[in-house]
Structures are given as structure tokens and as C-alpha cells.
Design a protein around this motif. Structure first.
Motif, PDB file in Angstrom:
ATOM      1  N   GLY A  34       0.800  -1.229   0.000  1.00  0.00           N
ATOM      2  CA  GLY A  34       0.000   0.000   0.000  1.00  0.00           C
ATOM      3  C   GLY A  34       0.829   1.273   0.000  1.00  0.00           C
ATOM      4  N   ALA A  35       1.835   1.343   0.849  1.00  0.00           N
ATOM      5  CA  ALA A  35       2.679   2.548   0.919  1.00  0.00           C
ATOM      6  C   ALA A  35       3.466   2.723  -0.380  1.00  0.00           C
ATOM      7  CB  ALA A  35       3.620   2.463   2.117  1.00  0.00           C
ATOM      8  N   LEU A  36       3.963   1.633  -0.922  1.00  0.00           N
ATOM      9  CA  LEU A  36       4.703   1.693  -2.182  1.00  0.00           C
ATOM     10  C   LEU A  36       3.769   2.083  -3.330  1.00  0.00           C
ATOM     11  CD1 LEU A  36       7.598   1.268  -3.181  1.00  0.00           C
ATOM     12  CD2 LEU A  36       7.007  -1.123  -3.616  1.00  0.00           C
ATOM     13  N   PHE A  37       2.541   1.586  -3.292  1.00  0.00           N
ATOM     14  CA  PHE A  37       1.553   1.955  -4.304  1.00  0.00           C
ATOM     15  C   PHE A  37       1.320   3.464  -4.293  1.00  0.00           C
ATOM     16  CE2 PHE A  37      -2.845   3.095  -5.222  1.00  0.00           C
ATOM     17  CZ  PHE A  37      -2.930   2.717  -6.541  1.00  0.00           C
ATOM     18  N   GLU A  38       1.250   4.050  -3.113  1.00  0.00           N
ATOM     19  CA  GLU A  38       1.050   5.501  -3.021  1.00  0.00           C
ATOM     20  C   GLU A  38       2.198   6.247  -3.690  1.00  0.00           C
ATOM     21  OE1 GLU A  38      -1.618   7.363  -2.150  1.00  0.00           O
ATOM     22  OE2 GLU A  38      -2.568   5.397  -2.148  1.00  0.00           O
ATOM     23  N   LYS A  39       3.412   5.741  -3.537  1.00  0.00           N
ATOM     24  CA  LYS A  39       4.556   6.361  -4.220  1.00  0.00           C
ATOM     25  C   LYS A  39       4.415   6.217  -5.731  1.00  0.00           C
ATOM     26  CE  LYS A  39       7.869   5.951  -0.511  1.00  0.00           C
ATOM     27  NZ  LYS A  39       9.281   5.804  -0.201  1.00  0.00           N
ATOM     28  N   ALA A  40       3.974   5.059  -6.187  1.00  0.00           N
ATOM     29  CA  ALA A  40       3.763   4.851  -7.622  1.00  0.00           C
ATOM     30  C   ALA A  40       2.685   5.796  -8.141  1.00  0.00           C
ATOM     31  CB  ALA A  40       3.381   3.397  -7.906  1.00  0.00           C
ATOM     32  N   ARG A  41       1.617   5.930  -7.377  1.00  0.00           N
ATOM     33  CA  ARG A  41       0.508   6.799  -7.764  1.00  0.00           C
ATOM     34  C   ARG A  41       0.959   8.246  -7.921  1.00  0.00           C
ATOM     35  NH1 ARG A  41      -2.887   9.991  -5.444  1.00  0.00           N
ATOM     36  NH2 ARG A  41      -2.129   9.643  -3.354  1.00  0.00           N
ATOM     37  N   LYS A  42       1.938   8.650  -7.119  1.00  0.00           N
ATOM     38  CA  LYS A  42       2.468  10.020  -7.168  1.00  0.00           C
ATOM     39  C   LYS A  42       3.638  10.153  -8.148  1.00  0.00           C
ATOM     40  CE  LYS A  42       1.326  10.841  -2.339  1.00  0.00           C
ATOM     41  NZ  LYS A  42       1.934  11.027  -1.002  1.00  0.00           N
ATOM     42  N   SER A  43       3.910   9.116  -8.922  1.00  0.00           N
ATOM     43  CA  SER A  43       5.022   9.092  -9.893  1.00  0.00           C
ATOM     44  C   SER A  43       6.382   9.189  -9.218  1.00  0.00           C
ATOM     45  CB  SER A  43       4.877  10.219 -10.927  1.00  0.00           C
ATOM     46  OG  SER A  43       3.686  10.075 -11.645  1.00  0.00           O
ATOM     47  N   GLU A  44       6.489   8.758  -7.980  1.00  0.00           N
ATOM     48  CA  GLU A  44       7.745   8.851  -7.249  1.00  0.00           C
ATOM     49  C   GLU A  44       8.683   7.672  -7.509  1.00  0.00           C
ATOM     50  OE1 GLU A  44       6.581   9.376  -3.169  1.00  0.00           O
ATOM     51  OE2 GLU A  44       5.941  11.451  -3.514  1.00  0.00           O
ATOM     52  N   LEU A  45       8.236   6.690  -8.265  1.00  0.00           N
ATOM     53  CA  LEU A  45       9.074   5.527  -8.566  1.00  0.00           C
ATOM     54  C   LEU A  45       9.698   5.640  -9.955  1.00  0.00           C
ATOM     55  CD1 LEU A  45       6.757   2.742  -7.099  1.00  0.00           C
ATOM     56  CD2 LEU A  45       8.615   3.982  -5.969  1.00  0.00           C
ATOM     57  N   PHE A  46       9.856   6.857 -10.441  1.00  0.00           N
ATOM     58  CA  PHE A  46      10.362   7.088 -11.794  1.00  0.00           C
ATOM     59  C   PHE A  46      11.731   6.457 -12.030  1.00  0.00           C
ATOM     60  CE2 PHE A  46      11.443  10.716  -9.173  1.00  0.00           C
ATOM     61  CZ  PHE A  46      12.807  10.901  -9.428  1.00  0.00           C
ATOM     62  N   GLY A  47      12.518   6.294 -10.981  1.00  0.00           N
ATOM     63  CA  GLY A  47      13.829   5.673 -11.126  1.00  0.00           C
ATOM     64  C   GLY A  47      13.756   4.226 -11.573  1.00  0.00           C
ATOM     65  N   TRP A  48      12.641   3.580 -11.314  1.00  0.00           N
ATOM     66  CA  TRP A  48      12.464   2.187 -11.728  1.00  0.00           C
ATOM     67  C   TRP A  48      12.453   2.058 -13.247  1.00  0.00           C
ATOM     68  CZ3 TRP A  48       8.119  -0.537  -8.435  1.00  0.00           C
ATOM     69  CH2 TRP A  48       8.465  -0.486  -7.075  1.00  0.00           C
ATOM     70  N   ARG A  49      12.116   3.122 -13.933  1.00  0.00           N
ATOM     71  CA  ARG A  49      11.929   3.073 -15.390  1.00  0.00           C
ATOM     72  C   ARG A  49      13.232   2.922 -16.160  1.00  0.00           C
ATOM     73  NH1 ARG A  49       7.958   8.190 -15.115  1.00  0.00           N
ATOM     74  NH2 ARG A  49       6.645   7.291 -13.478  1.00  0.00           N
ATOM     75  N   ARG A  50      14.366   2.973 -15.483  1.00  0.00           N
ATOM     76  CA  ARG A  50      15.659   2.837 -16.161  1.00  0.00           C
ATOM     77  C   ARG A  50      15.888   1.424 -16.698  1.00  0.00           C
ATOM     78  NH1 ARG A  50      17.684   6.722 -12.025  1.00  0.00           N
ATOM     79  NH2 ARG A  50      17.809   4.988 -10.576  1.00  0.00           N
ATOM     80  N   VAL A  51      15.176   0.446 -16.121  1.00  0.00           N
ATOM     81  CA  VAL A  51      15.325  -0.947 -16.552  1.00  0.00           C
ATOM     82  C   VAL A  51      13.943  -1.532 -16.847  1.00  0.00           C
ATOM     83  CG1 VAL A  51      17.495  -1.331 -15.314  1.00  0.00           C
ATOM     84  CG2 VAL A  51      15.328  -1.799 -14.163  1.00  0.00           C
ATOM     85  N   ALA A  52      13.898  -2.490 -17.760  1.00  0.00           N
ATOM     86  CA  ALA A  52      12.619  -3.080 -18.183  1.00  0.00           C
ATOM     87  C   ALA A  52      11.856  -3.690 -17.010  1.00  0.00           C
ATOM     88  CB  ALA A  52      12.859  -4.130 -19.264  1.00  0.00           C
ATOM     89  N   ASP A  53      12.561  -4.389 -16.119  1.00  0.00           N
ATOM     90  CA  ASP A  53      11.894  -5.003 -14.962  1.00  0.00           C
ATOM     91  C   ASP A  53      11.260  -3.950 -14.055  1.00  0.00           C
ATOM     92  OD1 ASP A  53      12.652  -7.496 -15.834  1.00  0.00           O
ATOM     93  OD2 ASP A  53      14.182  -7.801 -14.311  1.00  0.00           O
ATOM     94  N   GLY A  54      11.934  -2.840 -13.882  1.00  0.00           N
ATOM     95  CA  GLY A  54      11.403  -1.762 -13.056  1.00  0.00           C
ATOM     96  C   GLY A  54      10.174  -1.134 -13.670  1.00  0.00           C
ATOM     97  N   ARG A  55      10.225  -0.931 -14.980  1.00  0.00           N
ATOM     98  CA  ARG A  55       9.047  -0.401 -15.683  1.00  0.00           C
ATOM     99  C   ARG A  55       7.854  -1.339 -15.496  1.00  0.00           C
ATOM    100  NH1 ARG A  55       9.879   3.103 -20.453  1.00  0.00           N
ATOM    101  NH2 ARG A  55      12.061   3.690 -20.557  1.00  0.00           N
ATOM    102  N   LEU A  56       8.133  -2.622 -15.654  1.00  0.00           N
ATOM    103  CA  LEU A  56       7.075  -3.618 -15.499  1.00  0.00           C
ATOM    104  C   LEU A  56       6.488  -3.578 -14.089  1.00  0.00           C
ATOM    105  CD1 LEU A  56       5.407  -6.072 -16.398  1.00  0.00           C
ATOM    106  CD2 LEU A  56       7.375  -7.498 -15.773  1.00  0.00           C
ATOM    107  N   ALA A  57       7.343  -3.504 -13.081  1.00  0.00           N
ATOM    108  CA  ALA A  57       6.868  -3.478 -11.696  1.00  0.00           C
ATOM    109  C   ALA A  57       5.983  -2.262 -11.437  1.00  0.00           C
ATOM    110  CB  ALA A  57       8.051  -3.491 -10.728  1.00  0.00           C
ATOM    111  N   GLU A  58       6.387  -1.107 -11.947  1.00  0.00           N
ATOM    112  CA  GLU A  58       5.571   0.096 -11.752  1.00  0.00           C
ATOM    113  C   GLU A  58       4.217  -0.059 -12.444  1.00  0.00           C
ATOM    114  OE1 GLU A  58       5.946   4.957 -12.026  1.00  0.00           O
ATOM    115  OE2 GLU A  58       7.333   3.730 -13.221  1.00  0.00           O
ATOM    116  N   ILE A  59       4.217  -0.624 -13.632  1.00  0.00           N
ATOM    117  CA  ILE A  59       2.955  -0.830 -14.355  1.00  0.00           C
ATOM    118  C   ILE A  59       2.066  -1.828 -13.612  1.00  0.00           C
ATOM    119  CG2 ILE A  59       1.982  -1.824 -16.473  1.00  0.00           C
ATOM    120  CD1 ILE A  59       4.418  -0.446 -17.930  1.00  0.00           C
ATOM    121  N   ILE A  60       2.639  -2.901 -13.095  1.00  0.00           N
ATOM    122  CA  ILE A  60       1.840  -3.865 -12.323  1.00  0.00           C
ATOM    123  C   ILE A  60       1.219  -3.182 -11.104  1.00  0.00           C
ATOM    124  CG2 ILE A  60       2.010  -5.899 -10.810  1.00  0.00           C
ATOM    125  CD1 ILE A  60       3.933  -7.093 -12.932  1.00  0.00           C
ATOM    126  N   MET A  61       1.977  -2.338 -10.451  1.00  0.00           N
ATOM    127  CA  MET A  61       1.429  -1.644  -9.286  1.00  0.00           C
ATOM    128  C   MET A  61       0.244  -0.765  -9.680  1.00  0.00           C
ATOM    129  SD  MET A  61       4.606  -0.751  -6.843  1.00  0.00           S
ATOM    130  CE  MET A  61       3.427  -0.394  -5.587  1.00  0.00           C
TER     131      MET A  61
END
Length: 178
Positions: A34-61
């Protein structure tokens, strides 16, 4: 941190759990992410987008966890546009190619969840490219609904939209809701 999302989704859960309505699973996802989802919702996980797996994780969230955390509320769909943009960017950058077919299915899922006929034209091609026939079949079923109604009638009540008589009749049919 994104690895915990992928390990949970692909290793801890079974495919049957991905598609089944389960209050216990909804609660588990809320408590654990839940707390991590809130960060995703606020676009705060933008650093994950540097790698394909990170992009996928953000999209799944944004696309899947959102539906679990906010089940049966308008917020379940509130992140759909953002998830779709992230998926489109990943496809444009060819980040999807680095993923397995099963993972690509979830990267493409925001296309399937879109209420745009144009987006579904792209979705059909993307799902076809995975070789995952079950996923393609579901995309084609989703596309047929969008082609017919221009929206998903099963979302109408949750989103406060008035259903047409044709949509009401359609919703009485087995398999009309996802």
C-alpha cells in the motif's frame, strides 16, 4: 525494491490468483504494498523506469495492484491512464523485448484495460506478439466489448455511469464482466 513486486506477482502468486476476486489477497496486497503503491501513484518511482523489470513493476502496481487495493471503487481505475502511458513508453523504447512473454502480457495489460478502440487495435498486435494465446483471446474479448459499446459496461455502476438498455442486456450474459 521493484524486485519485491515482481517476485510477489510472478513467484508467490499463482496465475489463478491473478484473475480471481479474493478479499484476503486484496488485503495482503494493501498491507504489503500500500505505501509503495502511493509512491507509484504520485510518480515517485520514476527511477524504476531505467530498466525493463522496473518499468514492469511500476505498471503492475498501477494497473493490477490498484484493482486489488481499491476493488469495487472508482479508484480501482484511477491509475489506468498513467499505466497506459508507461506501457506505451516502454513499447516505444523497446523495453518490452527484454521481458519474457508472460511478463510482457502484464506490461501490455493497460492497453487491454483501455476504453479506446484505437488503443485496442495496438493491443491486439502486442498480445499477438507474445504467443500467449489465452492472453490474446482475452484481449479480443475486451476489444469486442469496446468496439460494441465504446466502454466497459461492467464499470458503469462503479464509475457512476448510466447504462444503456443494450448494456444492461449484455451484462445479463455469462462472461460479460471481467
Amino acid at each position: 525494491m521493484y524486485r519485491s513486486v515482481l517476485e510477489f506477482w510472478f513467484d508467490e502468486l499463482t496465475p489463478a490468483q491473478w484473475w480471481k476476486k479474493d478479499e484476503a489477497l486484496d488485503q495482503l496486497i494493501t498491507e504489503r504494498f500500500g505505501a509503495l503503491f502511493e509512491k507509484a501513484r504520485k510518480s515517485e518511482l520514476f527511477g524504476w523506469r531505467r530498466v525493463a523489470d522496473g518499468r514492469l513493476a511500476e505498471i503492475i502496481m498501477l494497473d493490477q495492484f490498484s484493482r486489488h487495493i481499491h476493488r469495487d471503487t472508482p479508484d480501482a481505475f484511477a491509475q489506468d491512464d498513467m499505466a497506459l502511458v508507461l506501457a506505451q513508453e516502454a513499447v516505444s523504447a523497446a523495453a518490452d523485448i527484454a521481458l519474457t512473454p508472460k511478463q510482457r502480457t502484464f506490461l501490455y495489460m493497460p492497453y487491454m484495460h483501455s476504453e479506446s478502440a484505437l488503443i485496442h487495435q495496438v493491443a491486439e498486435k502486442l498480445f499477438r506478439s507474445t504467443g500467449q494465446t489465452d492472453s490474446l483471446e482475452y484481449e479480443l474479448r475486451h476489444k469486442a466489448i469496446i468496439d460494441r459499446f465504446g466502454r466497459y459496461p461492467h464499470r458503469n455502476e462503479i464509475l457512476g455511469r448510466e447504462s444503456t438498455q443494450e448494456e444492461i442486456e449484455f451484462l445479463k450474459q455469462p462472461g460479460s464482466s471481467f
